[in-house]
Design a protein around this motif. Structure first.
Motif, PDB file in Angstrom:
ATOM      1  N   MET A   1       0.842  -1.200   0.000  1.00 59.86           N
ATOM      2  CA  MET A   1       0.000   0.000   0.000  1.00 59.86           C
ATOM      3  C   MET A   1       0.873   1.245   0.000  1.00 59.86           C
ATOM      4  N   GLU A   2       0.606   2.159  -0.951  1.00 60.93           N
ATOM      5  CA  GLU A   2       1.381   3.385  -1.034  1.00 60.93           C
ATOM      6  C   GLU A   2       0.466   4.579  -0.804  1.00 60.93           C
ATOM      7  N   ARG A   3       0.843   5.418   0.165  1.00 68.00           N
ATOM      8  CA  ARG A   3       0.108   6.648   0.469  1.00 68.00           C
ATOM      9  C   ARG A   3       1.137   7.772   0.537  1.00 68.00           C
ATOM     10  N   GLU A   4       1.600   8.210  -0.633  1.00 64.39           N
ATOM     11  CA  GLU A   4       2.754   9.099  -0.681  1.00 64.39           C
ATOM     12  C   GLU A   4       2.419  10.528  -1.091  1.00 64.39           C
ATOM     13  N   ILE A   5       1.164  10.784  -1.448  1.00 67.64           N
ATOM     14  CA  ILE A   5       0.814  12.120  -1.924  1.00 67.64           C
ATOM     15  C   ILE A   5       0.628  13.061  -0.746  1.00 67.64           C
ATOM     16  N   ARG A   6       1.480  14.072  -0.677  1.00 67.57           N
ATOM     17  CA  ARG A   6       1.407  15.024   0.427  1.00 67.57           C
ATOM     18  C   ARG A   6       1.490  16.466  -0.054  1.00 67.57           C
ATOM     19  N   THR A   7       2.192  16.715  -1.158  1.00 67.64           N
ATOM     20  CA  THR A   7       2.419  18.073  -1.630  1.00 67.64           C
ATOM     21  C   THR A   7       1.904  18.240  -3.060  1.00 67.64           C
ATOM     22  N   VAL A   8       1.861  19.493  -3.501  1.00 67.86           N
ATOM     23  CA  VAL A   8       1.488  19.770  -4.889  1.00 67.86           C
ATOM     24  C   VAL A   8       2.468  19.096  -5.842  1.00 67.86           C
ATOM     25  N   GLU A   9       3.747  19.119  -5.512  1.00 64.20           N
ATOM     26  CA  GLU A   9       4.742  18.488  -6.379  1.00 64.20           C
ATOM     27  C   GLU A   9       4.495  16.987  -6.480  1.00 64.20           C
ATOM     28  N   ASP A  10       4.053  16.353  -5.388  1.00 60.64           N
ATOM     29  CA  ASP A  10       3.705  14.934  -5.435  1.00 60.64           C
ATOM     30  C   ASP A  10       2.565  14.690  -6.423  1.00 60.64           C
ATOM     31  N   VAL A  11       1.573  15.568  -6.419  1.00 63.02           N
ATOM     32  CA  VAL A  11       0.441  15.442  -7.345  1.00 63.02           C
ATOM     33  C   VAL A  11       0.916  15.611  -8.783  1.00 63.02           C
ATOM     34  N   LEU A  12       1.782  16.582  -9.028  1.00 62.76           N
ATOM     35  CA  LEU A  12       2.283  16.820 -10.379  1.00 62.76           C
ATOM     36  C   LEU A  12       3.060  15.610 -10.891  1.00 62.76           C
ATOM     37  N   ARG A  13       3.876  15.011 -10.035  1.00 61.93           N
ATOM     38  CA  ARG A  13       4.626  13.831 -10.460  1.00 61.93           C
ATOM     39  C   ARG A  13       3.681  12.650 -10.723  1.00 61.93           C
ATOM     40  N   LEU A  14       2.643  12.533  -9.917  1.00 63.76           N
ATOM     41  CA  LEU A  14       1.649  11.484 -10.150  1.00 63.76           C
ATOM     42  C   LEU A  14       1.015  11.647 -11.526  1.00 63.76           C
ATOM     43  N   LEU A  15       0.656  12.876 -11.872  1.00 65.06           N
ATOM     44  CA  LEU A  15       0.047  13.137 -13.173  1.00 65.06           C
ATOM     45  C   LEU A  15       1.046  12.920 -14.310  1.00 65.06           C
ATOM     46  N   ASP A  16       2.324  13.227 -14.075  1.00 65.71           N
ATOM     47  CA  ASP A  16       3.352  12.908 -15.073  1.00 65.71           C
ATOM     48  C   ASP A  16       3.289  11.425 -15.433  1.00 65.71           C
ATOM     49  N   GLY A  17       3.091  10.600 -14.426  1.00 65.76           N
ATOM     50  CA  GLY A  17       3.118   9.158 -14.617  1.00 65.76           C
ATOM     51  C   GLY A  17       1.921   8.595 -15.350  1.00 65.76           C
ATOM     52  N   LEU A  18       0.905   9.408 -15.612  1.00 63.28           N
ATOM     53  CA  LEU A  18      -0.255   8.940 -16.371  1.00 63.28           C
ATOM     54  C   LEU A  18       0.024   8.898 -17.866  1.00 63.28           C
ATOM     55  N   PHE A  19       1.139   9.450 -18.284  1.00 66.05           N
ATOM     56  CA  PHE A  19       1.500   9.441 -19.693  1.00 66.05           C
ATOM     57  C   PHE A  19       2.467   8.297 -19.973  1.00 66.05           C
ATOM     58  N   VAL A  20       2.371   7.734 -21.162  1.00 63.40           N
ATOM     59  CA  VAL A  20       3.299   6.659 -21.525  1.00 63.40           C
ATOM     60  C   VAL A  20       4.711   7.231 -21.562  1.00 63.40           C
ATOM     61  N   PRO A  21       5.723   6.434 -21.196  1.00 63.25           N
ATOM     62  CA  PRO A  21       7.083   6.969 -21.092  1.00 63.25           C
ATOM     63  C   PRO A  21       7.575   7.652 -22.365  1.00 63.25           C
ATOM     64  N   GLU A  22       7.225   7.103 -23.539  1.00 66.72           N
ATOM     65  CA  GLU A  22       7.733   7.690 -24.783  1.00 66.72           C
ATOM     66  C   GLU A  22       7.076   9.025 -25.124  1.00 66.72           C
ATOM     67  N   ALA A  23       6.049   9.411 -24.368  1.00 76.57           N
ATOM     68  CA  ALA A  23       5.421  10.720 -24.580  1.00 76.57           C
ATOM     69  C   ALA A  23       6.146  11.829 -23.848  1.00 76.57           C
ATOM     70  N   ASP A  24       7.040  11.479 -22.948  1.00 76.41           N
ATOM     71  CA  ASP A  24       7.680  12.473 -22.071  1.00 76.41           C
ATOM     72  C   ASP A  24       8.632  13.364 -22.856  1.00 76.41           C
ATOM     73  N   ARG A  25       8.308  14.653 -22.866  1.00 75.28           N
ATOM     74  CA  ARG A  25       9.194  15.656 -23.455  1.00 75.28           C
ATOM     75  C   ARG A  25       9.519  16.753 -22.440  1.00 75.28           C
ATOM     76  N   TRP A  26       9.103  16.585 -21.178  1.00 81.00           N
ATOM     77  CA  TRP A  26       9.163  17.697 -20.230  1.00 81.00           C
ATOM     78  C   TRP A  26       9.893  17.399 -18.942  1.00 81.00           C
ATOM     79  N   THR A  27      10.209  16.160 -18.638  1.00 77.94           N
ATOM     80  CA  THR A  27      10.986  15.860 -17.440  1.00 77.94           C
ATOM     81  C   THR A  27      12.392  15.430 -17.849  1.00 77.94           C
ATOM     82  N   ALA A  28      13.263  15.244 -16.864  1.00 74.81           N
ATOM     83  CA  ALA A  28      14.634  14.811 -17.157  1.00 74.81           C
ATOM     84  C   ALA A  28      14.650  13.493 -17.921  1.00 74.81           C
ATOM     85  N   ASP A  29      13.615  12.661 -17.735  1.00 77.82           N
ATOM     86  CA  ASP A  29      13.554  11.390 -18.455  1.00 77.82           C
ATOM     87  C   ASP A  29      13.325  11.583 -19.950  1.00 77.82           C
ATOM     88  N   GLY A  30      12.883  12.769 -20.350  1.00 79.96           N
ATOM     89  CA  GLY A  30      12.674  13.047 -21.763  1.00 79.96           C
ATOM     90  C   GLY A  30      13.923  13.494 -22.490  1.00 79.96           C
TER      91      GLY A  30
END
Length: 241
Positions: A1-30
């Motif tokens: 069980m993961e309950r890690e959302i505490r800050t706005v930045e946590d929410v933003l990273r969660l939403l980043d993860g809703l995109f397929v990895p090859e769609a990433d053009r905006w984080t360091a992984d892109g």
């Protein structure tokens, strides 16, 4: 069980993860995707040419923006950073792609320009976060590659580093000409950005309502022999804080 959302930045990273990895053009992984994009410098990509945006040249020529400290956001091969350095600005330029920054540094050395290039996520927080104040933030092609939720990060960056009285010079995909016109929610259902988001003038005015509009128009087409870059599939905007 993961309950890690505490800050706005946590929410933003969660939403980043809703995109397929090859769609990433905006984080360091892109960064790898952008490195591949810049790998062949001879490709016929209009903005690979060492030409500054026509609208940015116009702002400077008309005295709408005066020399100071500038940030080139998503600088690519450094064409706008070189213009600003040549016009008397102290310039920092950032991009996710090491390949792009390498190319930009080579151009700066050839031009004898002193520019502070950095490979990093411009929206990162913490000890490596960008610090202002900047009198000008120039963005030619970064904003339209952000998913909707990362507009929050973009506006937070402006709040943090754009000086009072400072300007944002923006170029982005124009609705009806380039980019996806899907509603914001649809991107999360599909998990991709379809090459980038299109914007209309009213959307830009609403998003940047906390700033004062100075000029908002389509970029002018520039002929191949022009010393400036210009493509009418882009909106250009100058906002003042």
């Amino acid at each position: 069980m993961e309950r890690e959302i505490r800050t706005v930045e946590d929410v933003l990273r969660l939403l980043d993860g809703l995109f397929v990895p090859e769609a990433d053009r905006w984080t360091a992984d892109g960064a790898d995707w952008w490195d591949g994009f810049y790998a062949d410098r001879e490709r016929g990509v209009p903005f690979f040419a060492a030409k500054p945006d026509e609208n940015l040249v116009s702002y400077l020529d008309r005295g709408l923006v005066r020399p100071g400290r500038a940030l080139d956001l998503g600088c690519g091969p450094g064409r706008n950073a070189l213009l600003l350095a040549g016009r008397g600005f102290t310039v920092d330029a950032v991009d996710l792609s090491p390949a792009a920054v390498k190319w930009a540094r080579e151009r700066a050395r050839e031009a004898g320009a002193d520019i502070g290039f950095r490979v990093q996520d411009a929206f990162a927080t913490g000890p490596d976060a960008l610090t202002g104040p900047y009198d000008l933030i120039c963005d030619s092609g970064c904003f339209h590659h952000l998913p909707p939720h990362r507009r929050v990060s973009y506006l937070a960056l402006l709040d943090r580093v754009l000086a009072p009285g400072g300007h944002l010079a923006l170029s982005c995909f124009a609705a009806g000409a380039m980019g996806s016109e899907l509603p914001d929610a649809a991107f999360y259902r599909e998990g991709v950005l379809h090459g980038g988001l299109a914007y209309g003038p009213e959307s830009l005015r609403r998003i940047f309502a906390g700033l004062t509009e100075v000029e908002l128009r389509r970029m002018r087409d520039e002929p191949p022999d022009s010393p400036h870059f210009g493509e009418s599939f882009l909106w250009t905007a100058l906002f003042r804080r």
